[in-house]
Design a protein around this motif. Structure first.
Motif, PDB file in Angstrom:
ATOM      1  N   THR A  19       0.836  -1.228   0.148  1.00  0.00           N
ATOM      2  CA  THR A  19       0.156   0.058   0.122  1.00  0.00           C
ATOM      3  C   THR A  19       0.755   1.263   0.010  1.00  0.00           C
ATOM      4  OG1 THR A  19      -0.335  -0.167   2.453  1.00  0.00           O
ATOM      5  CG2 THR A  19      -2.177  -1.066   0.979  1.00  0.00           C
ATOM      6  N   ARG A  20       2.028   1.357   0.510  1.00  0.00           N
ATOM      7  CA  ARG A  20       3.042   2.295   0.855  1.00  0.00           C
ATOM      8  C   ARG A  20       3.809   2.399  -0.812  1.00  0.00           C
ATOM      9  NH1 ARG A  20       3.000   5.754   4.609  1.00  0.00           N
ATOM     10  NH2 ARG A  20       5.229   6.350   4.219  1.00  0.00           N
ATOM     11  N   THR A  21       3.773   3.612  -1.302  1.00  0.00           N
ATOM     12  CA  THR A  21       4.277   3.485  -2.761  1.00  0.00           C
ATOM     13  C   THR A  21       5.524   4.517  -2.645  1.00  0.00           C
ATOM     14  OG1 THR A  21       3.115   5.348  -3.220  1.00  0.00           O
ATOM     15  CG2 THR A  21       2.140   3.182  -3.937  1.00  0.00           C
ATOM     16  N   VAL A  22       6.343   4.426  -3.562  1.00  0.00           N
ATOM     17  CA  VAL A  22       7.469   5.609  -3.873  1.00  0.00           C
ATOM     18  C   VAL A  22       6.889   6.982  -3.598  1.00  0.00           C
ATOM     19  CG1 VAL A  22       9.295   6.520  -5.383  1.00  0.00           C
ATOM     20  CG2 VAL A  22       8.961   3.918  -5.205  1.00  0.00           C
ATOM     21  N   GLU A  23       5.799   7.099  -4.253  1.00  0.00           N
ATOM     22  CA  GLU A  23       5.105   8.671  -4.325  1.00  0.00           C
ATOM     23  C   GLU A  23       4.620   9.101  -2.693  1.00  0.00           C
ATOM     24  OE1 GLU A  23       4.955  10.836  -6.396  1.00  0.00           O
ATOM     25  OE2 GLU A  23       6.253   9.650  -7.751  1.00  0.00           O
ATOM     26  N   ASP A  45      13.124   7.053  -8.275  1.00  0.00           N
ATOM     27  CA  ASP A  45      11.814   7.057  -8.814  1.00  0.00           C
ATOM     28  C   ASP A  45      11.653   5.532  -9.716  1.00  0.00           C
ATOM     29  OD1 ASP A  45      11.298   9.632  -8.198  1.00  0.00           O
ATOM     30  OD2 ASP A  45      11.995  10.572 -10.030  1.00  0.00           O
ATOM     31  N   GLN A  46      12.647   5.022 -10.086  1.00  0.00           N
ATOM     32  CA  GLN A  46      12.874   3.769 -10.503  1.00  0.00           C
ATOM     33  C   GLN A  46      12.758   2.429  -9.722  1.00  0.00           C
ATOM     34  OE1 GLN A  46      15.615   3.576 -14.025  1.00  0.00           O
ATOM     35  NE2 GLN A  46      15.825   5.700 -13.919  1.00  0.00           N
ATOM     36  N   LYS A  47      12.908   3.121  -8.305  1.00  0.00           N
ATOM     37  CA  LYS A  47      13.076   2.005  -7.501  1.00  0.00           C
ATOM     38  C   LYS A  47      14.273   0.842  -7.334  1.00  0.00           C
ATOM     39  CE  LYS A  47       8.018   1.203  -7.291  1.00  0.00           C
ATOM     40  NZ  LYS A  47       6.773  -0.089  -7.307  1.00  0.00           N
ATOM     41  N   ARG A  48      15.257   1.880  -7.996  1.00  0.00           N
ATOM     42  CA  ARG A  48      16.809   1.366  -8.056  1.00  0.00           C
ATOM     43  C   ARG A  48      17.500   1.868  -6.842  1.00  0.00           C
ATOM     44  NH1 ARG A  48      18.647   2.005 -13.638  1.00  0.00           N
ATOM     45  NH2 ARG A  48      20.445   0.821 -12.921  1.00  0.00           N
ATOM     46  N   ILE A  49      18.423   1.210  -6.260  1.00  0.00           N
ATOM     47  CA  ILE A  49      19.381   1.852  -5.483  1.00  0.00           C
ATOM     48  C   ILE A  49      20.963   1.793  -5.928  1.00  0.00           C
ATOM     49  CG2 ILE A  49      18.365   1.181  -3.612  1.00  0.00           C
ATOM     50  CD1 ILE A  49      19.726  -1.006  -2.737  1.00  0.00           C
ATOM     51  N   LYS A  50      21.868   2.310  -5.463  1.00  0.00           N
ATOM     52  CA  LYS A  50      23.287   2.212  -6.113  1.00  0.00           C
ATOM     53  C   LYS A  50      24.284   2.529  -4.844  1.00  0.00           C
ATOM     54  CE  LYS A  50      26.033   4.917  -9.320  1.00  0.00           C
ATOM     55  NZ  LYS A  50      26.018   5.772 -10.356  1.00  0.00           N
ATOM     56  N   VAL A  58      17.268   5.203  -0.091  1.00  0.00           N
ATOM     57  CA  VAL A  58      16.956   3.767  -0.218  1.00  0.00           C
ATOM     58  C   VAL A  58      15.543   3.501   0.662  1.00  0.00           C
ATOM     59  CG1 VAL A  58      17.515   1.469   0.999  1.00  0.00           C
ATOM     60  CG2 VAL A  58      19.481   3.015  -0.136  1.00  0.00           C
ATOM     61  N   TYR A  59      15.216   4.088   1.590  1.00  0.00           N
ATOM     62  CA  TYR A  59      14.083   3.983   2.234  1.00  0.00           C
ATOM     63  C   TYR A  59      12.748   4.534   1.149  1.00  0.00           C
ATOM     64  CZ  TYR A  59       9.967   5.276   4.857  1.00  0.00           C
ATOM     65  OH  TYR A  59       8.434   5.309   5.298  1.00  0.00           O
ATOM     66  N   ILE A  60      12.918   5.581   0.591  1.00  0.00           N
ATOM     67  CA  ILE A  60      12.139   5.930  -0.344  1.00  0.00           C
ATOM     68  C   ILE A  60      11.872   5.012  -1.533  1.00  0.00           C
ATOM     69  CG2 ILE A  60      11.524   7.862  -1.859  1.00  0.00           C
ATOM     70  CD1 ILE A  60      13.089   9.797  -0.076  1.00  0.00           C
ATOM     71  N   ALA A  61      12.980   4.496  -2.186  1.00  0.00           N
ATOM     72  CA  ALA A  61      12.815   3.758  -3.155  1.00  0.00           C
ATOM     73  C   ALA A  61      12.355   2.187  -2.738  1.00  0.00           C
ATOM     74  CB  ALA A  61      14.360   3.813  -3.714  1.00  0.00           C
ATOM     75  N   TRP A  81      20.306  -3.615   6.186  1.00  0.00           N
ATOM     76  CA  TRP A  81      18.925  -3.505   6.103  1.00  0.00           C
ATOM     77  C   TRP A  81      18.498  -4.857   5.367  1.00  0.00           C
ATOM     78  CZ3 TRP A  81      16.624   1.639   4.522  1.00  0.00           C
ATOM     79  CH2 TRP A  81      16.949   2.814   5.366  1.00  0.00           C
ATOM     80  N   LEU A  82      17.716  -5.547   5.827  1.00  0.00           N
ATOM     81  CA  LEU A  82      17.196  -6.944   5.019  1.00  0.00           C
ATOM     82  C   LEU A  82      15.891  -6.757   4.739  1.00  0.00           C
ATOM     83  CD1 LEU A  82      18.742  -9.815   7.690  1.00  0.00           C
ATOM     84  CD2 LEU A  82      19.932  -8.792   5.469  1.00  0.00           C
ATOM     85  N   TYR A  83      15.415  -7.141   3.363  1.00  0.00           N
ATOM     86  CA  TYR A  83      14.301  -7.192   2.820  1.00  0.00           C
ATOM     87  C   TYR A  83      13.732  -8.508   2.596  1.00  0.00           C
ATOM     88  CZ  TYR A  83      14.626  -2.135   2.092  1.00  0.00           C
ATOM     89  OH  TYR A  83      14.777  -0.622   2.428  1.00  0.00           O
TER      90      TYR A  83
END
Length: 143
Positions: A19-23, A45-50, A58-61, A81-83
């Motif tokens: 339910t929680r999105t990048v936006e 915005d592309q949900k990518r990290i680097k 990272v939290y926003i993505a 951080w583990l996902y």
């Protein structure tokens, strides 16, 4: 019917987590998002990290991690951080039911299966001094 209830449960669990999105996370941490470089904003915005990305980016993505671990390296303290991800694991077993033929009843053997949700670590991100030092995604277990 068992299969349907497991699939329904997993669908509800996964959509409830999404339910929680990048936006919505961008609005939640607007100051952090605004301070990112154009390259980092594009990646978020592309949900990518680097490597080099801040914890806020990272939290926003990717959202809130499933688990947070602390540690130490030769460079100093680390935060990992583990996902977690979820998949359905199938369990097969033999069962029987009555089979009626005329006036006679015979046992009919058949293969049945149930599905159980299983969790696994799908990604881990290591931070040093508040920025991504390294990260990796992990595959879903195969059986």
């Amino acid at each position: 019917m068992k299969h349907f209830s497991y699939i329904l449960w997993m669908t509800l669990a996964l959509t409830g987590c999404a339910t929680r999105t990048v936006e919505s996370r961008k609005h939640e941490r607007m100051a952090a998002y605004s301070s990112l470089s154009p390259e980092m904003k594009s990646l978020v915005d592309q949900k990518r990290i680097k490597v080099g990305m801040s914890m806020d980016a990272v939290y926003i993505a990717w959202g809130k991690p499933s688990q947070i671990l602390t540690g130490e390296s030769s460079q100093g303290n680390t935060i990992t951080w583990l996902y977690h991800g979820t998949y359905l694991e199938e369990h097969r077993y033999w069962s029987s039911r009555p089979y009626f033929h005329g006036h006679y009843c015979y046992p009919e053997t058949y293969l049945e299966s149930d599905f159980y949700p299983r969790s696994y670590v799908r990604a881990e991100i290591v931070f040093e001094n508040g920025v991504v030092k390294e990260w990796r995604s992990l595959p879903q277990p195969q059986f």
